[in-house]
Design a protein around this motif. Structure first.
Motif, PDB file in Angstrom:
ATOM      1  N   SER A  59       0.819  -1.212   0.000  1.00 61.19           N
ATOM      2  CA  SER A  59       0.000   0.000   0.000  1.00 61.19           C
ATOM      3  C   SER A  59       0.855   1.266   0.000  1.00 61.19           C
ATOM      4  O   SER A  59       0.422   2.314  -0.488  1.00 61.19           O
ATOM      5  CB  SER A  59      -0.931   0.009   1.219  1.00 61.19           C
ATOM      6  N   GLU A  60       2.075   1.184   0.527  1.00 56.29           N
ATOM      7  CA  GLU A  60       2.937   2.358   0.621  1.00 56.29           C
ATOM      8  C   GLU A  60       3.811   2.545  -0.609  1.00 56.29           C
ATOM      9  O   GLU A  60       4.192   3.678  -0.938  1.00 56.29           O
ATOM     10  CB  GLU A  60       3.833   2.262   1.864  1.00 56.29           C
ATOM     11  N   VAL A  61       4.134   1.445  -1.298  1.00 59.61           N
ATOM     12  CA  VAL A  61       5.131   1.528  -2.372  1.00 59.61           C
ATOM     13  C   VAL A  61       4.549   1.316  -3.762  1.00 59.61           C
ATOM     14  O   VAL A  61       5.285   1.434  -4.745  1.00 59.61           O
ATOM     15  CB  VAL A  61       6.258   0.492  -2.141  1.00 59.61           C
ATOM     16  N   LYS A  62       3.247   1.020  -3.867  1.00 57.91           N
ATOM     17  CA  LYS A  62       2.693   0.719  -5.191  1.00 57.91           C
ATOM     18  C   LYS A  62       2.821   1.895  -6.152  1.00 57.91           C
ATOM     19  O   LYS A  62       2.901   1.711  -7.366  1.00 57.91           O
ATOM     20  CB  LYS A  62       1.239   0.273  -5.075  1.00 57.91           C
ATOM     21  N   GLY A  63       2.853   3.108  -5.614  1.00 54.27           N
ATOM     22  CA  GLY A  63       3.012   4.267  -6.475  1.00 54.27           C
ATOM     23  C   GLY A  63       4.455   4.549  -6.851  1.00 54.27           C
ATOM     24  O   GLY A  63       4.730   5.471  -7.629  1.00 54.27           O
ATOM     25  N   SER A  64       5.391   3.765  -6.326  1.00 53.24           N
ATOM     26  CA  SER A  64       6.817   3.996  -6.581  1.00 53.24           C
ATOM     27  C   SER A  64       7.424   2.992  -7.551  1.00 53.24           C
ATOM     28  O   SER A  64       8.639   2.998  -7.752  1.00 53.24           O
ATOM     29  CB  SER A  64       7.601   3.940  -5.248  1.00 53.24           C
ATOM     30  N   LEU A  65       6.599   2.114  -8.131  1.00 55.91           N
ATOM     31  CA  LEU A  65       7.143   1.080  -9.019  1.00 55.91           C
ATOM     32  C   LEU A  65       7.828   1.676 -10.245  1.00 55.91           C
ATOM     33  O   LEU A  65       8.852   1.174 -10.709  1.00 55.91           O
ATOM     34  CB  LEU A  65       6.034   0.124  -9.448  1.00 55.91           C
ATOM     35  N   GLY A  66       7.264   2.773 -10.779  1.00 57.86           N
ATOM     36  CA  GLY A  66       7.889   3.420 -11.926  1.00 57.86           C
ATOM     37  C   GLY A  66       9.261   3.976 -11.582  1.00 57.86           C
ATOM     38  O   GLY A  66      10.202   3.871 -12.370  1.00 57.86           O
ATOM     39  N   ARG A  67       9.383   4.552 -10.386  1.00 58.62           N
ATOM     40  CA  ARG A  67      10.666   5.095  -9.963  1.00 58.62           C
ATOM     41  C   ARG A  67      11.687   3.977  -9.736  1.00 58.62           C
ATOM     42  O   ARG A  67      12.873   4.131 -10.041  1.00 58.62           O
ATOM     43  CB  ARG A  67      10.487   5.913  -8.680  1.00 58.62           C
ATOM     44  N   ILE A  68      11.226   2.845  -9.205  1.00 62.90           N
ATOM     45  CA  ILE A  68      12.126   1.698  -9.026  1.00 62.90           C
ATOM     46  C   ILE A  68      12.620   1.196 -10.386  1.00 62.90           C
ATOM     47  O   ILE A  68      13.787   0.831 -10.544  1.00 62.90           O
ATOM     48  CB  ILE A  68      11.417   0.572  -8.259  1.00 62.90           C
ATOM     49  N   ASP A 122      11.610   8.532   2.014  1.00 58.47           N
ATOM     50  CA  ASP A 122      11.159   7.485   1.103  1.00 58.47           C
ATOM     51  C   ASP A 122      10.663   6.274   1.895  1.00 58.47           C
ATOM     52  O   ASP A 122      11.336   5.796   2.804  1.00 58.47           O
ATOM     53  CB  ASP A 122      12.306   7.067   0.193  1.00 58.47           C
ATOM     54  N   LYS A 123       9.484   5.773   1.521  1.00 56.34           N
ATOM     55  CA  LYS A 123       8.918   4.611   2.200  1.00 56.34           C
ATOM     56  C   LYS A 123       9.312   3.299   1.536  1.00 56.34           C
ATOM     57  O   LYS A 123       8.904   2.233   1.991  1.00 56.34           O
ATOM     58  CB  LYS A 123       7.392   4.742   2.255  1.00 56.34           C
ATOM     59  N   VAL A 124      10.074   3.372   0.431  1.00 54.99           N
ATOM     60  CA  VAL A 124      10.528   2.153  -0.240  1.00 54.99           C
ATOM     61  C   VAL A 124      11.710   1.589   0.543  1.00 54.99           C
ATOM     62  O   VAL A 124      12.746   2.238   0.659  1.00 54.99           O
ATOM     63  CB  VAL A 124      10.951   2.434  -1.691  1.00 54.99           C
ATOM     64  N   PRO A 125      11.598   0.370   1.096  1.00 54.21           N
ATOM     65  CA  PRO A 125      12.722  -0.217   1.847  1.00 54.21           C
ATOM     66  C   PRO A 125      13.951  -0.368   0.952  1.00 54.21           C
ATOM     67  O   PRO A 125      13.820  -0.633  -0.250  1.00 54.21           O
ATOM     68  CB  PRO A 125      12.178  -1.588   2.275  1.00 54.21           C
ATOM     69  N   PRO A 126      15.162  -0.202   1.508  1.00 48.72           N
ATOM     70  CA  PRO A 126      16.376  -0.345   0.696  1.00 48.72           C
ATOM     71  C   PRO A 126      16.464  -1.679  -0.030  1.00 48.72           C
ATOM     72  O   PRO A 126      16.909  -1.741  -1.173  1.00 48.72           O
ATOM     73  CB  PRO A 126      17.496  -0.193   1.739  1.00 48.72           C
ATOM     74  N   ILE A 127      16.037  -2.775   0.613  1.00 46.06           N
ATOM     75  CA  ILE A 127      16.114  -4.085  -0.016  1.00 46.06           C
ATOM     76  C   ILE A 127      15.203  -4.157  -1.234  1.00 46.06           C
ATOM     77  O   ILE A 127      15.529  -4.808  -2.237  1.00 46.06           O
ATOM     78  CB  ILE A 127      15.749  -5.205   1.002  1.00 46.06           C
ATOM     79  N   LEU A 128      14.052  -3.445  -1.181  1.00 52.64           N
ATOM     80  CA  LEU A 128      13.137  -3.422  -2.314  1.00 52.64           C
ATOM     81  C   LEU A 128      13.661  -2.515  -3.412  1.00 52.64           C
ATOM     82  O   LEU A 128      13.556  -2.845  -4.597  1.00 52.64           O
ATOM     83  CB  LEU A 128      11.747  -2.963  -1.868  1.00 52.64           C
TER      84      LEU A 128
END
Length: 352
Positions: free
Chosen positions: A79-88, A192-198
């Protein structure tokens, strides 16, 4: 209030906390680990590997290692990172895949130290780009640093010496410099809410998919051999440099790099990352017997000194424009999500 010009630029409260943080040690370890990639890759090139094959194995192997932990982190924080997939995805393609590919291509034509020095011209290139876009002349310290770095580049390439200058290698190194700035910019988001491992694992998956896709369609040559390379003066199994590329210079280095950058901020972290050049020269000397000529060592010192001057001037903050326009670099006010002062062009350079 803007940091006074006669004050050492790392003297602010935030900088002092950053320099006293355990993240500083992690940043040095990460730089030393990143610096090994050129030596591991060079030993594979000597037995017939292509740069595309080395990058595919490095990123693909890291993606396999990090796949399960990254998936668990993705499910746990969906729920926190679904909007960050493009940035990943962008993180995986530009600072991971393309930067490594360009750097390895440069290493194939140049020594490890020279290739990395070219990549670390990125802060100087960004200063010139910011000058063109904003039409605001840099301060004297930045101009002196840029002149020193460009003069050092001439010495490093040793154009008047007996060595033949590889134009192709120079262009690959500069292309890596263009990509390298993205790493610290994207890694430094303190909120950033994206964990470093992700971030690392997801980036590896996207980067590996792109590299393998280019290999399948024939755009990127993939040449693998199973001959045993010479590493550190000894013939070793070909898996030794491969595992070193995957586990040490990628999985370990990238995760530590992300964690340390979030702890130090992009500016201080990119300043510390300049030591990767020193580590790379030391590793190449110890493991491959590559010791630069005296004139190249002098040029390397000029480049490092120039980039350090640019970094120090950047850490001072923008020029004083009066009380209404003052920017305090020791607070979070007036910063974008990357922790950079609003409206300023970032000038960070990372690891290949």
């Amino acid at each position: 209030m803007t940091t006074p010009m006669n004050t050492f630029p790392l003297s602010g409260p935030v900088a002092r906390r950053a320099l006293a943080s355990p993240a500083l040690l992690l940043a040095f370890v990460s730089a030393a680990a990143f610096a090994l990639s050129g030596s591991f890759a060079k030993s594979l090139f000597d037995v017939g590997w292509s740069p595309g094959a080395a990058v595919a194995v490095r990123i693909g192997g890291a993606a396999v290692v990090l796949l399960i932990p990254a998936l668990l982190a993705l499910l746990r924080h969906w729920s926190e990172v679904k909007g960050s997939l493009g940035r990943i995805a962008i993180y995986g393609v530009v600072p991971i895949a393309l930067c490594q590919l360009f750097y390895f291509n440069a290493v194939q034509h140049l020594s490890v130290g020279v290739a990395l020095l070219l990549e670390y011209l990125s802060p100087v290139l960004l200063v010139g780009w910011a000058w063109v876009i904003t039409r605001q002349r840099p301060r004297v310290l930045t101009i002196v640093g840029a002149i020193s770095a460009m003069s050092g580049l001439v010495l490093v390439l040793d154009v008047a010496g007996s060595q033949k200058v590889s134009i192709e290698g120079i262009l690959w190194g500069l292309a890596a410099a263009v990509c390298s700035a993205v790493f610290f910019i994207m890694s430094s988001r303190t909120g950033d809410k994206v964990p470093p491992i992700l971030m690392a694992g997801g980036g590896m998956v996207f980067g590996a998919a792109m590299i393998l896709g280019l290999g399948v369609v024939g755009v990127l040559p993939m040449v693998f051999t199973f001959n045993n390379p010479v590493f550190a003066g000894t013939e070793v199994h070909w898996l030794v440099p491969v595992l070193g590329l995957v586990l040490i210079t990628t999985v370990f280095a990238y995760i530590l790099g992300i964690i340390s950058t979030r702890g130090l901020g992009s500016k201080v972290a990119s300043f510390v990352a300049l030591f990767e050049v020193l580590f790379a020269v030391i590793w190449a000397w110890i493991l491959l017997g590559e010791l630069p000529r005296a004139v190249q060592l002098l040029g390397g010192l000029c480049i490092m000194g120039g980039v350090v001057l640019v970094r120090l001037d950047e850490l001072r903050g923008p020029p004083r424009r009066g009380p209404s326009h003052a920017v305090d670099l020791d607070t979070d006010a007036g910063s974008d999500p990357d922790g950079l002062p609003a409206g300023r062009l970032p000038a960070e350079a990372p690891q290949p």
